[in-house]
Design a protein around this motif. Structure first.
Motif, mmCIF file in Angstrom:
data_model
loop_
_atom_site.group_PDB
_atom_site.id
_atom_site.type_symbol
_atom_site.label_atom_id
_atom_site.label_comp_id
_atom_site.label_asym_id
_atom_site.label_seq_id
_atom_site.Cartn_x
_atom_site.Cartn_y
_atom_site.Cartn_z
ATOM 1 N N GLU A 18 0.882 -1.433 0.008
ATOM 2 C CA GLU A 18 -0.082 -0.073 -0.131
ATOM 3 C C GLU A 18 0.932 1.394 -0.125
ATOM 4 O O GLU A 18 0.595 2.283 -0.708
ATOM 5 N N THR A 19 1.805 1.049 0.790
ATOM 6 C CA THR A 19 2.868 2.283 0.969
ATOM 7 C C THR A 19 3.575 2.523 -0.590
ATOM 8 O O THR A 19 3.674 3.746 -1.114
ATOM 9 N N ARG A 20 3.800 1.364 -1.209
ATOM 10 C CA ARG A 20 4.620 1.443 -2.452
ATOM 11 C C ARG A 20 3.592 2.142 -3.643
ATOM 12 O O ARG A 20 3.950 2.704 -4.576
ATOM 13 N N VAL A 21 2.225 1.558 -3.579
ATOM 14 C CA VAL A 21 1.604 2.006 -4.460
ATOM 15 C C VAL A 21 1.160 3.541 -4.046
ATOM 16 O O VAL A 21 1.149 4.217 -5.385
ATOM 17 N N LYS A 22 0.852 3.877 -3.149
ATOM 18 C CA LYS A 22 0.853 5.409 -2.944
ATOM 19 C C LYS A 22 2.033 6.284 -3.343
ATOM 20 O O LYS A 22 1.825 7.228 -4.238
ATOM 21 N N LYS A 23 3.211 5.887 -3.110
ATOM 22 C CA LYS A 23 4.411 6.510 -3.543
ATOM 23 C C LYS A 23 4.342 6.455 -5.035
ATOM 24 O O LYS A 23 4.606 7.443 -5.907
ATOM 25 N N TRP A 24 4.023 5.238 -5.823
ATOM 26 C CA TRP A 24 4.259 5.215 -7.064
ATOM 27 C C TRP A 24 3.102 6.213 -7.973
ATOM 28 O O TRP A 24 3.599 6.728 -8.847
ATOM 29 N N GLN A 25 1.857 6.270 -7.320
ATOM 30 C CA GLN A 25 1.059 7.069 -7.807
ATOM 31 C C GLN A 25 1.538 8.569 -7.788
ATOM 32 O O GLN A 25 1.075 9.209 -8.672
ATOM 33 N N GLU A 26 2.077 8.963 -6.754
ATOM 34 C CA GLU A 26 2.637 10.169 -6.441
ATOM 35 C C GLU A 26 3.666 10.550 -7.545
ATOM 36 O O GLU A 26 3.919 11.571 -8.046
ATOM 37 N N GLU A 27 4.465 9.567 -7.834
ATOM 38 C CA GLU A 27 5.532 9.745 -8.646
ATOM 39 C C GLU A 27 5.207 9.454 -10.327
ATOM 40 O O GLU A 27 6.270 9.795 -10.993
ATOM 41 N N MET A 28 4.130 8.931 -10.552
ATOM 42 C CA MET A 28 3.674 8.447 -11.739
ATOM 43 C C MET A 28 4.102 9.460 -12.905
ATOM 44 O O MET A 28 4.616 9.202 -13.910
ATOM 45 N N GLU A 29 3.452 10.702 -12.491
ATOM 46 C CA GLU A 29 3.730 11.626 -13.486
ATOM 47 C C GLU A 29 5.115 12.097 -13.853
ATOM 48 O O GLU A 29 5.542 12.241 -14.858
ATOM 49 N N ALA A 30 6.166 12.070 -12.872
ATOM 50 C CA ALA A 30 7.319 12.501 -12.907
ATOM 51 C C ALA A 30 8.510 11.543 -13.535
ATOM 52 O O ALA A 30 9.280 11.806 -14.100
ATOM 53 N N LYS A 31 7.941 10.101 -13.109
ATOM 54 C CA LYS A 31 9.001 9.173 -13.590
ATOM 55 C C LYS A 31 8.213 7.985 -14.134
ATOM 56 O O LYS A 31 8.506 6.778 -13.858
ATOM 57 N N GLY A 32 7.275 8.155 -15.017
ATOM 58 C CA GLY A 32 6.582 7.306 -15.684
ATOM 59 C C GLY A 32 7.251 5.966 -15.866
ATOM 60 O O GLY A 32 6.965 4.622 -15.566
ATOM 61 N N ASP A 33 8.132 6.003 -16.835
ATOM 62 C CA ASP A 33 8.991 4.836 -17.317
ATOM 63 C C ASP A 33 9.653 4.249 -16.013
ATOM 64 O O ASP A 33 9.735 2.930 -16.138
ATOM 65 N N GLY A 34 10.435 4.735 -15.301
ATOM 66 C CA GLY A 34 11.151 4.150 -14.293
ATOM 67 C C GLY A 34 10.311 3.649 -13.211
ATOM 68 O O GLY A 34 10.717 2.580 -12.728
ATOM 69 N N LEU A 35 9.197 4.410 -12.812
ATOM 70 C CA LEU A 35 8.295 3.872 -11.953
ATOM 71 C C LEU A 35 7.528 2.442 -12.532
ATOM 72 O O LEU A 35 7.520 1.345 -11.666
ATOM 73 N N MET A 36 7.261 2.299 -13.783
ATOM 74 C CA MET A 36 6.700 1.033 -14.380
ATOM 75 C C MET A 36 8.006 -0.110 -14.230
ATOM 76 O O MET A 36 7.562 -1.086 -13.931
ATOM 77 N N ALA A 37 9.181 0.344 -14.273
ATOM 78 C CA ALA A 37 10.168 -0.726 -14.172
ATOM 79 C C ALA A 37 10.349 -1.200 -12.948
ATOM 80 O O ALA A 37 10.483 -2.321 -12.370
ATOM 81 N N SER A 38 10.329 -0.183 -11.812
ATOM 82 C CA SER A 38 10.209 -0.661 -10.480
ATOM 83 C C SER A 38 8.859 -1.575 -10.170
ATOM 84 O O SER A 38 9.186 -2.526 -9.357
ATOM 85 N N ALA A 39 7.872 -1.207 -10.784
ATOM 86 C CA ALA A 39 6.557 -2.126 -10.441
ATOM 87 C C ALA A 39 6.761 -3.476 -10.936
ATOM 88 O O ALA A 39 6.585 -4.555 -10.351
ATOM 89 N N ARG A 40 7.607 -3.541 -12.090
ATOM 90 C CA ARG A 40 7.888 -4.905 -12.577
ATOM 91 C C ARG A 40 8.820 -5.579 -11.912
ATOM 92 O O ARG A 40 8.812 -6.666 -11.843
ATOM 93 N N ARG A 41 9.910 -5.053 -11.275
ATOM 94 C CA ARG A 41 10.702 -5.781 -10.505
ATOM 95 C C ARG A 41 10.095 -6.184 -9.171
ATOM 96 O O ARG A 41 10.481 -7.318 -8.682
ATOM 97 N N TRP A 42 9.157 -5.454 -8.693
ATOM 98 C CA TRP A 42 8.455 -6.025 -7.249
ATOM 99 C C TRP A 42 7.976 -7.044 -7.849
ATOM 100 O O TRP A 42 7.713 -8.219 -6.998
ATOM 101 N N GLN A 43 7.179 -7.136 -9.009
ATOM 102 C CA GLN A 43 6.217 -8.244 -9.308
ATOM 103 C C GLN A 43 7.301 -9.414 -9.583
ATOM 104 O O GLN A 43 6.854 -10.665 -9.435
ATOM 105 N N GLU A 44 8.307 -9.372 -10.083
ATOM 106 C CA GLU A 44 9.243 -10.385 -10.523
ATOM 107 C C GLU A 44 9.963 -10.959 -9.025
ATOM 108 O O GLU A 44 10.033 -12.341 -8.920
ATOM 109 N N ASN A 45 9.947 -10.121 -7.904
ATOM 110 C CA ASN A 45 10.203 -10.597 -6.741
ATOM 111 C C ASN A 45 9.286 -11.299 -6.069
ATOM 112 O O ASN A 45 9.693 -12.073 -5.181
ATOM 113 N N ALA A 46 7.882 -11.100 -6.424
ATOM 114 C CA ALA A 46 6.920 -11.896 -5.688
ATOM 115 C C ALA A 46 7.134 -13.407 -5.944
ATOM 116 O O ALA A 46 6.796 -14.156 -5.165
#
Length: 148
Positions: A18-46
Motif C-alpha cells: 500500500e505504501t509503495r502504491v501510494k508512492k508510485w501514484q505520486e511519482e507516476m507523472e514525474a517518473k513514468g517509465d522508471g516507475l513502471m520498471a520498479s513495479a515490474r521488479r516488485w512483481q518479479e520478486n513476488a
C-alpha cells in the motif's frame, strides 16, 4: 514458523505494498517509465517470496501424516487450478481493456486492482479463521497427549 507469523508477514507485505502504491501514484507523472520498471521488479520478486512461503508450508507438511499430506495435495491442486484460471481470465480481459482510451484503461486497471485487493482480503480473512482453527486443534491434540 508459526501460522501467526505467516499472517503477520502477509499483513506487513500488504502494508508495504500500500505504501509503495501510494508512492508510485505520486511519482507516476514525474517518473513514468522508471516507475513502471520498479513495479515490474516488485512483481518479479513476488516469485521469490512465493517460493519462500512454499518452503515454510512444506516444513509443516514434512511433519504431517500421509493422510494429511494427501488431503493437502488435493486442496493445493484445486487452489493452483483456480489461481491459473483467474490469471488467464484477467489476462484475457486486460488485453481487451488495453485497446481502450487511456482514461478508460486507467479506470479499468484501478477497478481490477481493487477487486484483487478485495479478494486478497477475503483470503486473509479465511487464513485468519484457519489459523484460529489450527491453534485450537493443536491445543486439543496437546491436551489429549497430556491426558493419556
Amino acid at each position: 514458523m508459526k501460522l501467526s507469523d505467516l499472517l503477520s508477514g502477509l499483513a506487513e507485505n500488504a502494508r508495504g505494498f500500500e505504501t509503495r502504491v501510494k508512492k508510485w501514484q505520486e511519482e507516476m507523472e514525474a517518473k513514468g517509465d522508471g516507475l513502471m520498471a520498479s513495479a515490474r521488479r516488485w512483481q518479479e520478486n513476488a516469485k521469490t517470496r512465493q517460493e519462500d512461503l512454499n518452503k515454510q508450508i512444506q516444513g509443516y507438511l514434512d511433519d504431517a501424516s500421509e493422510n494429511v499430506r494427501a488431503q493437502w495435495g488435493q486442496m493445493q491442486e484445486g487452489w493452483d487450478e483456480q489461481v491459473a484460471k483467474t490469471r488467464a481470465k484477467a489476462e484475457e480481459l486486460r488485453s481487451k481493456a488495453e485497446s481502450m482510451q487511456a482514461e478508460d484503461y486507467a479506470d479499468w486497471s484501478e477497478a481490477y486492482a481493487a477487486t484483487m485487493v478485495s479478494y486478497a482480503q477475503q483470503m486473509q480473512d479465511e487464513a485468519s479463521t484457519a489459523v484460529a482453527a489450527a491453534a485450537e486443534a493443536r491445543a486439543k491434540a496437546e491436551a489429549l497427549k497430556k491426558s493419556d
